[in-house]
Design a protein around this motif. Structure first.
Motif, PDB file in Angstrom:
ATOM      1  N   PRO A 109       0.837  -1.206   0.000  1.00 55.52           N
ATOM      2  CA  PRO A 109       0.000   0.000   0.000  1.00 55.52           C
ATOM      3  C   PRO A 109       0.869   1.252   0.000  1.00 55.52           C
ATOM      4  O   PRO A 109       2.006   1.213   0.450  1.00 55.52           O
ATOM      5  N   GLU A 110       0.319   2.319  -0.517  1.00 52.54           N
ATOM      6  CA  GLU A 110       1.022   3.610  -0.522  1.00 52.54           C
ATOM      7  C   GLU A 110       1.397   3.983   0.919  1.00 52.54           C
ATOM      8  O   GLU A 110       0.531   4.021   1.785  1.00 52.54           O
ATOM      9  N   PRO A 111       2.690   4.192   1.210  1.00 52.19           N
ATOM     10  CA  PRO A 111       3.026   4.548   2.594  1.00 52.19           C
ATOM     11  C   PRO A 111       2.481   5.935   2.959  1.00 52.19           C
ATOM     12  O   PRO A 111       2.538   6.851   2.141  1.00 52.19           O
ATOM     13  N   VAL A 112       1.935   6.032   4.160  1.00 57.55           N
ATOM     14  CA  VAL A 112       1.329   7.295   4.605  1.00 57.55           C
ATOM     15  C   VAL A 112       1.909   7.657   5.964  1.00 57.55           C
ATOM     16  O   VAL A 112       1.966   6.816   6.859  1.00 57.55           O
ATOM     17  N   CYS A 113       2.386   8.911   6.106  1.00 57.22           N
ATOM     18  CA  CYS A 113       2.787   9.339   7.451  1.00 57.22           C
ATOM     19  C   CYS A 113       2.070  10.607   7.872  1.00 57.22           C
ATOM     20  O   CYS A 113       2.155  11.021   9.023  1.00 57.22           O
ATOM     21  N   SER A 114       1.331  11.248   6.931  1.00 59.41           N
ATOM     22  CA  SER A 114       0.525  12.417   7.302  1.00 59.41           C
ATOM     23  C   SER A 114      -0.620  11.979   8.203  1.00 59.41           C
ATOM     24  O   SER A 114      -1.118  10.859   8.078  1.00 59.41           O
ATOM     25  N   ASN A 170       1.703  17.242   8.341  1.00 58.89           N
ATOM     26  CA  ASN A 170       1.912  16.933   6.931  1.00 58.89           C
ATOM     27  C   ASN A 170       3.285  16.300   6.816  1.00 58.89           C
ATOM     28  O   ASN A 170       4.263  16.811   7.357  1.00 58.89           O
ATOM     29  N   CYS A 171       3.327  15.191   6.101  1.00 61.13           N
ATOM     30  CA  CYS A 171       4.547  14.385   6.104  1.00 61.13           C
ATOM     31  C   CYS A 171       4.635  13.604   4.803  1.00 61.13           C
ATOM     32  O   CYS A 171       3.614  13.195   4.255  1.00 61.13           O
ATOM     33  N   THR A 172       5.855  13.412   4.279  1.00 59.52           N
ATOM     34  CA  THR A 172       6.024  12.577   3.088  1.00 59.52           C
ATOM     35  C   THR A 172       7.006  11.448   3.394  1.00 59.52           C
ATOM     36  O   THR A 172       7.886  11.591   4.244  1.00 59.52           O
ATOM     37  N   VAL A 173       6.846  10.340   2.665  1.00 57.51           N
ATOM     38  CA  VAL A 173       7.779   9.220   2.785  1.00 57.51           C
ATOM     39  C   VAL A 173       8.641   9.233   1.528  1.00 57.51           C
ATOM     40  O   VAL A 173       8.116   9.191   0.418  1.00 57.51           O
ATOM     41  N   GLU A 174       9.955   9.351   1.709  1.00 55.11           N
ATOM     42  CA  GLU A 174      10.849   9.479   0.555  1.00 55.11           C
ATOM     43  C   GLU A 174      11.912   8.397   0.566  1.00 55.11           C
ATOM     44  O   GLU A 174      12.291   7.888   1.615  1.00 55.11           O
ATOM     45  N   ASN A 175      12.406   8.093  -0.633  1.00 56.48           N
ATOM     46  CA  ASN A 175      13.564   7.198  -0.722  1.00 56.48           C
ATOM     47  C   ASN A 175      14.745   7.897  -0.077  1.00 56.48           C
ATOM     48  O   ASN A 175      14.842   9.113  -0.109  1.00 56.48           O
ATOM     49  N   GLN A 211      21.909  -2.532   2.701  1.00 50.68           N
ATOM     50  CA  GLN A 211      21.031  -1.680   3.511  1.00 50.68           C
ATOM     51  C   GLN A 211      20.077  -0.903   2.613  1.00 50.68           C
ATOM     52  O   GLN A 211      20.464  -0.467   1.521  1.00 50.68           O
ATOM     53  N   LEU A 212      18.841  -0.751   3.085  1.00 52.42           N
ATOM     54  CA  LEU A 212      17.861   0.048   2.340  1.00 52.42           C
ATOM     55  C   LEU A 212      17.149   0.950   3.338  1.00 52.42           C
ATOM     56  O   LEU A 212      16.812   0.516   4.435  1.00 52.42           O
ATOM     57  N   CYS A 213      16.964   2.226   2.960  1.00 49.56           N
ATOM     58  CA  CYS A 213      16.364   3.193   3.889  1.00 49.56           C
ATOM     59  C   CYS A 213      15.238   3.978   3.236  1.00 49.56           C
ATOM     60  O   CYS A 213      15.212   4.149   2.019  1.00 49.56           O
ATOM     61  N   VAL A 214      14.324   4.432   4.080  1.00 48.95           N
ATOM     62  CA  VAL A 214      13.358   5.451   3.653  1.00 48.95           C
ATOM     63  C   VAL A 214      13.358   6.542   4.721  1.00 48.95           C
ATOM     64  O   VAL A 214      13.759   6.299   5.866  1.00 48.95           O
ATOM     65  N   GLU A 215      12.935   7.730   4.310  1.00 52.66           N
ATOM     66  CA  GLU A 215      12.877   8.837   5.258  1.00 52.66           C
ATOM     67  C   GLU A 215      11.452   9.357   5.377  1.00 52.66           C
ATOM     68  O   GLU A 215      10.790   9.598   4.364  1.00 52.66           O
ATOM     69  N   PHE A 216      10.977   9.465   6.610  1.00 60.09           N
ATOM     70  CA  PHE A 216       9.719  10.157   6.894  1.00 60.09           C
ATOM     71  C   PHE A 216      10.099  11.620   7.105  1.00 60.09           C
ATOM     72  O   PHE A 216      10.853  11.932   8.042  1.00 60.09           O
ATOM     73  N   LYS A 217       9.617  12.492   6.225  1.00 58.70           N
ATOM     74  CA  LYS A 217      10.018  13.897   6.299  1.00 58.70           C
ATOM     75  C   LYS A 217       8.822  14.735   6.725  1.00 58.70           C
ATOM     76  O   LYS A 217       7.804  14.776   6.028  1.00 58.70           O
ATOM     77  N   HIS A 230       2.232   8.447  16.569  1.00 57.39           N
ATOM     78  CA  HIS A 230       2.783   7.136  16.210  1.00 57.39           C
ATOM     79  C   HIS A 230       2.804   6.962  14.705  1.00 57.39           C
ATOM     80  O   HIS A 230       2.051   7.613  13.978  1.00 57.39           O
ATOM     81  N   PHE A 231       3.695   6.066  14.259  1.00 55.68           N
ATOM     82  CA  PHE A 231       3.956   5.892  12.830  1.00 55.68           C
ATOM     83  C   PHE A 231       4.124   4.404  12.524  1.00 55.68           C
ATOM     84  O   PHE A 231       4.480   3.618  13.406  1.00 55.68           O
ATOM     85  N   ALA A 232       3.891   4.064  11.257  1.00 59.96           N
ATOM     86  CA  ALA A 232       4.064   2.670  10.843  1.00 59.96           C
ATOM     87  C   ALA A 232       4.513   2.617   9.391  1.00 59.96           C
ATOM     88  O   ALA A 232       4.278   3.552   8.614  1.00 59.96           O
ATOM     89  N   PHE A 233       5.186   1.514   9.047  1.00 57.37           N
ATOM     90  CA  PHE A 233       5.669   1.328   7.668  1.00 57.37           C
ATOM     91  C   PHE A 233       5.644  -0.164   7.342  1.00 57.37           C
ATOM     92  O   PHE A 233       6.045  -0.988   8.161  1.00 57.37           O
TER      93      PHE A 233
END
Ligand SMILES: *[C@@H]1O[C@H](CO)[C@@H](O)[C@H](O)[C@H]1NC(C)=O
Ligand SMILES: *[C@@H]1O[C@H](CO)[C@@H](O)[C@H](O)[C@H]1NC(C)=O
Ligand SMILES: *[C@@H]1O[C@H](CO)[C@@H](O)[C@H](O)[C@H]1NC(C)=O
Ligand SMILES: *[C@@H]1O[C@H](CO)[C@@H](O)[C@H](O)[C@H]1NC(C)=O
Ligand SMILES: *[C@@H]1O[C@H](CO)[C@@H](O)[C@H](O)[C@H]1NC(C)=O
Ligand SMILES: *[C@@H]1O[C@H](CO)[C@@H](O)[C@H](O)[C@H]1NC(C)=O
Length: 283
Positions: free
Chosen positions: A32-37, A42-47, A117-123, A140-143
């Motif tokens: 599913p599309e990751p959501v952090c907002s 307001n928040c984006t999930v980025e590579n 290693q693989l990372c994503v950033e919640f901005k 709270h947040f989830a991925f």
């Protein structure tokens, strides 16, 4: 299963092994599309390159470490309907004033066998204004988008951003994570396990012909694949091998999927060599 035929008693032990395919690199599922907002943020999930900006210019004030980091195995479908094991990561944020300095988080997955290693950033696009969410629960947040592989070990890290200077208290949490292999009933039905033959039931039958041939028959699997058929022979009393022969089959024709096939081995030294084991391996 035992086979009685001319000559001494024949004991045949059919075994089957499905070898895992060569490992794929770490990757992100796009559904599913990751959501952090969420309300109030307001928040984006980025590579991410796994090198948050604060590595290079750490600020004076940094947020606390993540609270209650929870990691478990999850399962998600890709857009084309394949099912993949994923690591479900969730965490909370301490209700303290350091929340004013929280700008996001870096999530990373380290595969122990390859050191990859693989990372994503919640901005965060705005600063959190309150220690709790508008509904008074903790932030709270989830991925759920890191795809993991059967039987592999990982280290999962949640790093609150920005990172502190090197001599300050760290603000990350790292946990080990082991993914069950394809024998696990939940893993068995995932796409990577199915394509390595987790549902394959070769149903091996072995027959000795009068002219000292051994006919091994088994069910083919429905993915174009290589089979290795290994026959080992042992004398009655010893454990030393007195016969070993391997044959390979390259089966890629779709009309053969799920059919039985026969492979014939010519035996030697049949008076001394009277116990056999037969293995079929899928590659
Ligand atoms: C989030 O962005 C929307 C649209 O840009 C804006 O209307 C809203 O006020 C923002 N929310 C916060 C909490 O900043
Ligand atoms: C992030 O990476 C995924 C694959 O890992 C890719 O599909 C996606 O397009 C990338 N997004 C951006 C914004 O580069
Ligand atoms: C043994 O017999 C089978 C069936 O009778 C035959 O197909 C096979 O070619 C024979 N093998 C040898 C080595 O003669
Ligand atoms: C192979 O067979 C299994 C079980 O019969 C089935 O679930 C799976 O979808 C089949 N895979 C392909 C690629 O046809
Ligand atoms: C297996 O057979 C197929 C079709 O006959 C062929 O295209 C493929 O290259 C073969 N694979 C190997 C590894 O020999
Ligand atoms: C495989 O061997 C069995 C037993 O010898 C025989 O009944 C069957 O017809 C053979 N099948 C093929 C495809 O040769």
């Amino acid at each position: 299963m035992g086979i009685l035929s001319p000559g001494p008693l024949w004991l045949v032990l059919p075994l089957l092994v499905a070898l895992p395919r060569t490992s794929l690199a770490l990757w992100l599922l796009d559904t599913p599309e990751p959501v952090c907002s969420q309300p109030g943020l307001n928040c984006t999930v980025e590579n991410s390159t796994c090198l948050a900006e604060s590595w290079f210019s750490p600020p004076n004030m940094t947020p606390s470490f993540p609270k209650d980091v929870n990691i478990r195995l999850g399962f998600e479908h890709s857009r084309n309907g394949n099912l993949f094991p994923v690591v479900h990561i969730e965490w909370k944020v301490w209700t303290d004033g350091s929340i004013l300095f929280l700008r996001g988080a870096e999530l990373s997955v380290l595969q122990m066998s390859t050191n990859e290693q693989l990372c994503v950033e919640f901005k965060f696009l705005n600063q959190l204004q309150h220690q709790v969410r508008p509904d008074l629960s903790r932030w709270h947040f989830a991925f759920d988008n890191f795809v993991v592989e059967p039987g592999q070990e990982y280290e999962i890290t949640v790093q609150h951003l920005p990172k502190p200077k090197p001599n300050r208290d760290p603000n990350h949490e790292s946990l080990p994570f082991r993914v069950p292999d394809c024998r696990d009933p939940r893993m068995k039905v995932t796409t990577p396990c199915m394509s390595s033959g987790s549902l394959w039931e070769p149903d091996i039958l072995v027959e000795r012909l009068k002219n000292n041939s051994l006919v091994v028959s088994f069910n083919l699997w429905n993915e174009s694949t290589f089979y290795k058929i290994l026959v080992n022979g042992f004398p009655n009393t010893e454990t030393n091998s007195c016969y070993e022969e391997v044959q390979y089959i390259n089966q890629s024709r779709e009309e053969d999927f799920h059919h039985r096939t026969n492979v014939t081995f010519l035996l030697q030294n049949v008076n001394a060599c009277c116990q056999y084991s037969v293995q079929t391996l899928l590659k």
